[in-house]
Scaffold this motif. Structure first.
Motif, PDB file in Angstrom:
ATOM      1  N   LEU A 209      31.197  48.311  48.911  1.00  0.00           N
ATOM      2  CA  LEU A 209      30.750  46.966  48.534  1.00  0.00           C
ATOM      3  C   LEU A 209      30.437  46.909  47.046  1.00  0.00           C
ATOM      4  CD1 LEU A 209      28.338  46.020  51.456  1.00  0.00           C
ATOM      5  CD2 LEU A 209      30.463  44.857  50.834  1.00  0.00           C
ATOM      6  N   SER A 210      29.716  47.918  46.569  1.00  0.00           N
ATOM      7  CA  SER A 210      29.336  47.948  45.164  1.00  0.00           C
ATOM      8  C   SER A 210      30.571  48.037  44.272  1.00  0.00           C
ATOM      9  CB  SER A 210      28.409  49.140  44.928  1.00  0.00           C
ATOM     10  OG  SER A 210      28.099  49.263  43.574  1.00  0.00           O
ATOM     11  N   ALA A 211      31.530  48.871  44.666  1.00  0.00           N
ATOM     12  CA  ALA A 211      32.749  49.026  43.876  1.00  0.00           C
ATOM     13  C   ALA A 211      33.556  47.731  43.855  1.00  0.00           C
ATOM     14  CB  ALA A 211      33.600  50.160  44.447  1.00  0.00           C
ATOM     15  N   ALA A 212      33.686  47.077  45.011  1.00  0.00           N
ATOM     16  CA  ALA A 212      34.474  45.848  45.078  1.00  0.00           C
ATOM     17  C   ALA A 212      33.834  44.752  44.218  1.00  0.00           C
ATOM     18  CB  ALA A 212      34.589  45.383  46.527  1.00  0.00           C
ATOM     19  N   LEU A 213      32.494  44.650  44.263  1.00  0.00           N
ATOM     20  CA  LEU A 213      31.821  43.621  43.475  1.00  0.00           C
ATOM     21  C   LEU A 213      31.888  43.941  41.984  1.00  0.00           C
ATOM     22  CD1 LEU A 213      28.946  43.040  45.962  1.00  0.00           C
ATOM     23  CD2 LEU A 213      30.456  41.244  45.098  1.00  0.00           C
ATOM     24  N   ALA A 214      31.817  45.231  41.640  1.00  0.00           N
ATOM     25  CA  ALA A 214      32.016  45.619  40.240  1.00  0.00           C
ATOM     26  C   ALA A 214      33.432  45.235  39.827  1.00  0.00           C
ATOM     27  CB  ALA A 214      31.785  47.113  40.069  1.00  0.00           C
ATOM     28  N   GLY A 215      34.387  45.394  40.751  1.00  0.00           N
ATOM     29  CA  GLY A 215      35.767  45.007  40.487  1.00  0.00           C
ATOM     30  C   GLY A 215      35.905  43.505  40.292  1.00  0.00           C
ATOM     31  N   LEU A 216      35.192  42.751  41.107  1.00  0.00           N
ATOM     32  CA  LEU A 216      35.205  41.289  40.960  1.00  0.00           C
ATOM     33  C   LEU A 216      34.770  40.903  39.552  1.00  0.00           C
ATOM     34  CD1 LEU A 216      35.445  38.458  42.251  1.00  0.00           C
ATOM     35  CD2 LEU A 216      33.095  38.704  43.053  1.00  0.00           C
ATOM     36  N   ALA A 217      33.714  41.592  39.071  1.00  0.00           N
ATOM     37  CA  ALA A 217      33.233  41.328  37.704  1.00  0.00           C
ATOM     38  C   ALA A 217      34.304  41.673  36.680  1.00  0.00           C
ATOM     39  CB  ALA A 217      31.952  42.128  37.443  1.00  0.00           C
ATOM     40  N   GLY A 218      34.961  42.822  36.862  1.00  0.00           N
ATOM     41  CA  GLY A 218      35.968  43.275  35.899  1.00  0.00           C
ATOM     42  C   GLY A 218      37.186  42.367  35.864  1.00  0.00           C
ATOM     43  N   ALA A 219      37.640  41.944  37.061  1.00  0.00           N
ATOM     44  CA  ALA A 219      38.819  41.089  37.146  1.00  0.00           C
ATOM     45  C   ALA A 219      38.540  39.737  36.490  1.00  0.00           C
ATOM     46  CB  ALA A 219      39.216  40.905  38.606  1.00  0.00           C
ATOM     47  N   THR A 220      37.334  39.210  36.736  1.00  0.00           N
ATOM     48  CA  THR A 220      36.967  37.926  36.141  1.00  0.00           C
ATOM     49  C   THR A 220      36.902  38.034  34.623  1.00  0.00           C
ATOM     50  OG1 THR A 220      35.643  37.560  38.116  1.00  0.00           O
ATOM     51  CG2 THR A 220      35.296  36.043  36.298  1.00  0.00           C
ATOM     52  N   LYS A 221      36.348  39.148  34.153  1.00  0.00           N
ATOM     53  CA  LYS A 221      36.223  39.374  32.714  1.00  0.00           C
ATOM     54  C   LYS A 221      37.615  39.380  32.057  1.00  0.00           C
ATOM     55  CE  LYS A 221      33.697  42.548  29.659  1.00  0.00           C
ATOM     56  NZ  LYS A 221      34.627  43.560  29.177  1.00  0.00           N
ATOM     57  N   THR A 222      38.583  39.959  32.760  1.00  0.00           N
ATOM     58  CA  THR A 222      39.944  39.991  32.217  1.00  0.00           C
ATOM     59  C   THR A 222      40.510  38.575  32.046  1.00  0.00           C
ATOM     60  OG1 THR A 222      40.436  42.164  33.081  1.00  0.00           O
ATOM     61  CG2 THR A 222      42.314  40.714  32.719  1.00  0.00           C
ATOM     62  N   VAL A 223      40.242  37.718  33.037  1.00  0.00           N
ATOM     63  CA  VAL A 223      40.723  36.337  32.931  1.00  0.00           C
ATOM     64  C   VAL A 223      40.045  35.633  31.754  1.00  0.00           C
ATOM     65  CG1 VAL A 223      40.802  34.094  34.104  1.00  0.00           C
ATOM     66  CG2 VAL A 223      41.327  36.189  35.370  1.00  0.00           C
ATOM     67  N   VAL A 224      38.750  35.910  31.553  1.00  0.00           N
ATOM     68  CA  VAL A 224      38.013  35.266  30.460  1.00  0.00           C
ATOM     69  C   VAL A 224      38.575  35.678  29.105  1.00  0.00           C
ATOM     70  CG1 VAL A 224      35.784  35.089  29.288  1.00  0.00           C
ATOM     71  CG2 VAL A 224      35.888  35.040  31.795  1.00  0.00           C
ATOM     72  N   PHE A 225      38.717  36.992  28.901  1.00  0.00           N
ATOM     73  CA  PHE A 225      39.109  37.475  27.576  1.00  0.00           C
ATOM     74  C   PHE A 225      40.625  37.619  27.430  1.00  0.00           C
ATOM     75  CE2 PHE A 225      34.672  38.617  27.840  1.00  0.00           C
ATOM     76  CZ  PHE A 225      34.221  38.228  26.588  1.00  0.00           C
ATOM     77  N   GLN A 226      41.353  37.358  28.512  1.00  0.00           N
ATOM     78  CA  GLN A 226      42.813  37.466  28.532  1.00  0.00           C
ATOM     79  C   GLN A 226      43.257  38.860  28.128  1.00  0.00           C
ATOM     80  OE1 GLN A 226      43.284  33.651  26.074  1.00  0.00           O
ATOM     81  NE2 GLN A 226      44.819  33.430  27.696  1.00  0.00           N
ATOM     82  N   LEU A 227      42.412  39.839  28.454  1.00  0.00           N
ATOM     83  CA  LEU A 227      42.639  41.202  27.991  1.00  0.00           C
ATOM     84  C   LEU A 227      41.995  42.198  28.959  1.00  0.00           C
ATOM     85  CD1 LEU A 227      43.137  43.301  25.515  1.00  0.00           C
ATOM     86  CD2 LEU A 227      40.743  42.799  24.973  1.00  0.00           C
ATOM     87  N   ALA A 228      42.743  43.249  29.274  1.00  0.00           N
ATOM     88  CA  ALA A 228      42.150  44.389  29.984  1.00  0.00           C
ATOM     89  C   ALA A 228      42.301  45.586  29.085  1.00  0.00           C
ATOM     90  CB  ALA A 228      42.858  44.628  31.310  1.00  0.00           C
ATOM     91  N   SER A 229      41.183  46.244  28.751  1.00  0.00           N
ATOM     92  CA  SER A 229      41.290  47.329  27.776  1.00  0.00           C
ATOM     93  C   SER A 229      40.607  48.595  28.280  1.00  0.00           C
ATOM     94  CB  SER A 229      40.652  46.911  26.450  1.00  0.00           C
ATOM     95  OG  SER A 229      39.255  46.938  26.581  1.00  0.00           O
ATOM     96  N   LEU A 230      40.823  49.663  27.537  1.00  0.00           N
ATOM     97  CA  LEU A 230      40.245  50.960  27.904  1.00  0.00           C
ATOM     98  C   LEU A 230      38.717  50.972  27.802  1.00  0.00           C
ATOM     99  CD1 LEU A 230      42.725  53.505  26.278  1.00  0.00           C
ATOM    100  CD2 LEU A 230      42.172  53.305  28.700  1.00  0.00           C
ATOM    101  N   THR A 231      38.184  50.061  26.977  1.00  0.00           N
ATOM    102  CA  THR A 231      36.729  50.027  26.784  1.00  0.00           C
ATOM    103  C   THR A 231      35.987  49.940  28.106  1.00  0.00           C
ATOM    104  OG1 THR A 231      37.282  48.694  24.874  1.00  0.00           O
ATOM    105  CG2 THR A 231      34.933  48.934  25.376  1.00  0.00           C
ATOM    106  N   ASP A 232      36.487  49.056  28.990  1.00  0.00           N
ATOM    107  CA  ASP A 232      35.797  48.880  30.266  1.00  0.00           C
ATOM    108  C   ASP A 232      35.871  50.121  31.143  1.00  0.00           C
ATOM    109  OD1 ASP A 232      34.832  46.422  29.761  1.00  0.00           O
ATOM    110  OD2 ASP A 232      36.397  45.317  30.849  1.00  0.00           O
ATOM    111  N   ALA A 233      36.967  50.880  31.024  1.00  0.00           N
ATOM    112  CA  ALA A 233      37.144  52.056  31.875  1.00  0.00           C
ATOM    113  C   ALA A 233      36.460  53.293  31.298  1.00  0.00           C
ATOM    114  CB  ALA A 233      38.630  52.337  32.076  1.00  0.00           C
TER     115      ALA A 233
END
Lengths: 309, 253
Positions: A209-233
């Motif tokens: 549950l914790s991982a999926a919700l953390a993922g929800l946050a990450g996926a949403t952040k990507t839509v906001v910034f139009q970017l997925a980067s190594l910083t988050d990982a």
């Protein structure tokens, strides 16, 4: 009569709805909500189950890449892309969790850190992530094919709604029959075992549950910034979420939200004034927090409040 | 239901060795159904190790454990709890930051089958409150129901622990030094409580306080250096020269 938590929740909704109209920069707010959700998901594990994961960057980072790639390359709509990222983080949580919960304490933390680092280098090597450059130019698209997310306010309320849904799900989990068992594991694991609970299964579900919700946050952040980067990982992110949660108040409902706003706010304010000294200041805040107010901002405030009554 | 034998719990040649040191050696224990059975012995006799073997918190090196005719040697601690063997701990085992009522409810709620339901409100657990209050009343804790457990005095915490154990309605209760670290009055209270809850169930306890053992138990097994030294009712065991020697010998050291 409303409880304190209900008042807090009303205040949160009002603040979230009004904030962009009071001159606060919406992109900053959206980043805050994403990281607040991330910290709340982390708090579910550390604050309510007693498991310190030091690899949560893996989930926010992976979901970002999967959401970004599925929207950009496969043309998924933003809501489906976010769902794909969240689901991927959940599966990843199941895999990581199955390995890590066999050990406790520092060993658990180290296994999660090691797995997250492994994944970091996988992303670095893979073609589709863009390596050091990141996955850029993710289109925001239209929500449900109707609402244009290129409009900042539309996007803002979409992000805020996702935060609220995630926050409510976490709140319900904490206050569910399952949450009661989690708390009993946090409080006294051998006793929970002796009452017939297979604690590993409960820990695993909490981890997923914790991982999926953390993922929800990450996926949403990507839509906001139009970017997925190594910083988050990067493991830095795993450390930052610990700071946010402890600073705001471990094991409190609103603590991680406050912590996320304080940390992101400070980083924003300080970045162009002191440069890389930001990290030093963050470190100092962490030390002061651990030494002087261990319950965190919300935790200390609640103690003060109940003493006055 | 299989034909119930006279003994609820039996061990056969139970042995536990830690890196060459044999803590428990070839213990054959038979616990009679419905009795109060005490396990005593001088320090280092292997009482706690035996106890942890029986509750599966340790795996035996060799030997078998049989409960109600079923071999439980290789089962997990949570599994035997579901079979009806519930243990207590040397230091009081409560959930300190939950309320007294919530503590007992943790014992009760597994039966609802909703313990994985993270989407359900905890209000769904309120149907258990009546049963939980009955259990609390049986140990004189009803007036503390809303207290956060960490604030209870020590003796009360032990009583709460027993109430939580009773919530599972165990056939066999294993008590690890139930009066350890208690003042005189609390000891009396716990002795009465154990006698009260022993109706319709079997109790196996490890206990240091010989007064408590003499007062409560039907059968006593004396362990020394990991092996059974003597067994029988208190009147017999207390006169056994081997037992006297083991105790006096250990006191002289």
């Amino acid at each position: 009569m409303l409880t304190r938590t209900q008042w807090g929740f009303i205040a949160l909704i009002v603040a979230g709805v009004l904030a962009p109209h009071l001159g606060v920069y919406p992109t900053f707010l959206m980043k805050c909500w994403c990281l607040a959700l991330f910290a709340c998901a982390f708090n579910l594990l550390l604050g309510y189950t007693g498991l310190l994961s030091f690899g949560h960057a893996a989930f926010i980072g992976a979901a970002g890449y999967i959401a970004g790639y599925s929207i950009k390359a496969w043309g998924l709509s933003p809501e489906l892309g976010i769902l794909a990222g969240t689901a991927f983080a959940g599966v990843l949580g199941y895999l990581f969790g199955s390995l890590a919960i066999r050990r406790a304490g520092i060993y658990f933390a180290m296994i999660t850190l090691a797995l997250a680092q492994m994944l970091y280098f996988v992303w670095l090597q893979m073609k589709f992530t863009g390596g050091e450059d990141g996955l850029q130019g993710v289109p925001r698209g239209k929500l449900f094919g109707v609402i244009d997310l290129a409009d900042t306010l539309n996007l803002y309320y979409f992000v805020f709604a996702i935060f609220i849904v995630g926050f409510l799900l976490i709140y319900r989990t904490i206050h569910s029959p399952f949450g009661q068992v989690l708390k009993s594991i946090r409080e006294n694991e051998p006793r929970a075992i002796s009452l017939g609970y297979d604690v590993d299964k409960y820990k695993l579900l909490a981890f997923v549950l914790s991982a999926a919700l953390a993922g929800l946050a990450g996926a949403t952040k990507t839509v906001v910034f139009q970017l997925a980067s190594l910083t988050d990982a990067h493991w830095h992110t795993s450390g930052e979420v610990v700071l946010m949660t402890l600073l705001g108040g471990l094991g409190t409902v609103f603590g991680p939200v406050v912590g996320a706003f304080v940390v992101v706010g400070l980083q924003n304010q300080l970045a162009d004034k002191v440069g890389s000294w930001v990290q030093v200041i963050m470190g100092a805040i962490f030390v002061v927090c651990v030494l002087a107010f261990r319950r965190g901002i919300v935790g200390e405030w609640m103690t003060l409040f109940s003493r006055k009554r | 239901m299989p034909l119930q034998s006279e003994f609820i719990l039996e061990t056969c040649e139970l042995t536990k060795a830690f890196k060459g040191f044999v803590a428990v050696s070839s213990v054959n224990l038979k616990v009679k159904r419905g009795s109060i059975h005490a396990l005593i012995g001088p320090n280092g006799a292997g009482k706690t190790t035996t106890f942890n073997l029986l509750t599966k918190f340790l795996a035996p090196t060799s030997g078998t454990i049989t409960f109600n005719g079923a071999d439980i040697t290789s089962e997990k601690p949570a599994e035997i709890a579901r079979r009806g063997i519930v243990r207590s701990f040397q230091i009081s085992a409560t959930f300190p930051h939950l309320t007294v009522l919530e503590n007992v409810r943790i014992g009760l709620q597994r039966e609802l089958g909703t313990s994985f339901h993270f989407w359900k409100s905890e209000k769904s657990l309120e149907q258990l409150n009546g049963r939980a209050m009955e259990l609390l009343e049986s140990v004189d804790l009803a007036s503390f129901a809303k207290t956060v457990t960490v604030e209870l005095p020590y003796g009360r915490k032990r009583a709460l622990e027993i109430a939580t154990t009773l919530a599972l309605d165990p056939e066999l209760m294993l008590l690890d030094e139930p009066t350890q670290g208690m003042g005189h009055e609390d000891v009396g209270r716990v002795v009465d409580l154990i006698r009260k809850v022993s109706a319709n169930r079997t109790i196996l306890m490890v206990e240091h306080n010989l007064g408590v053992v003499a007062d409560l138990s039907d059968t006593i097994t004396v362990l020394a250096r990991g092996a059974v030294l003597a067994e029988g009712p208190y009147s017999e065991v207390s006169k056994n020269p081997l037992v006297l020697e083991a105790y006096v010998g250990s006191e002289q050291q």
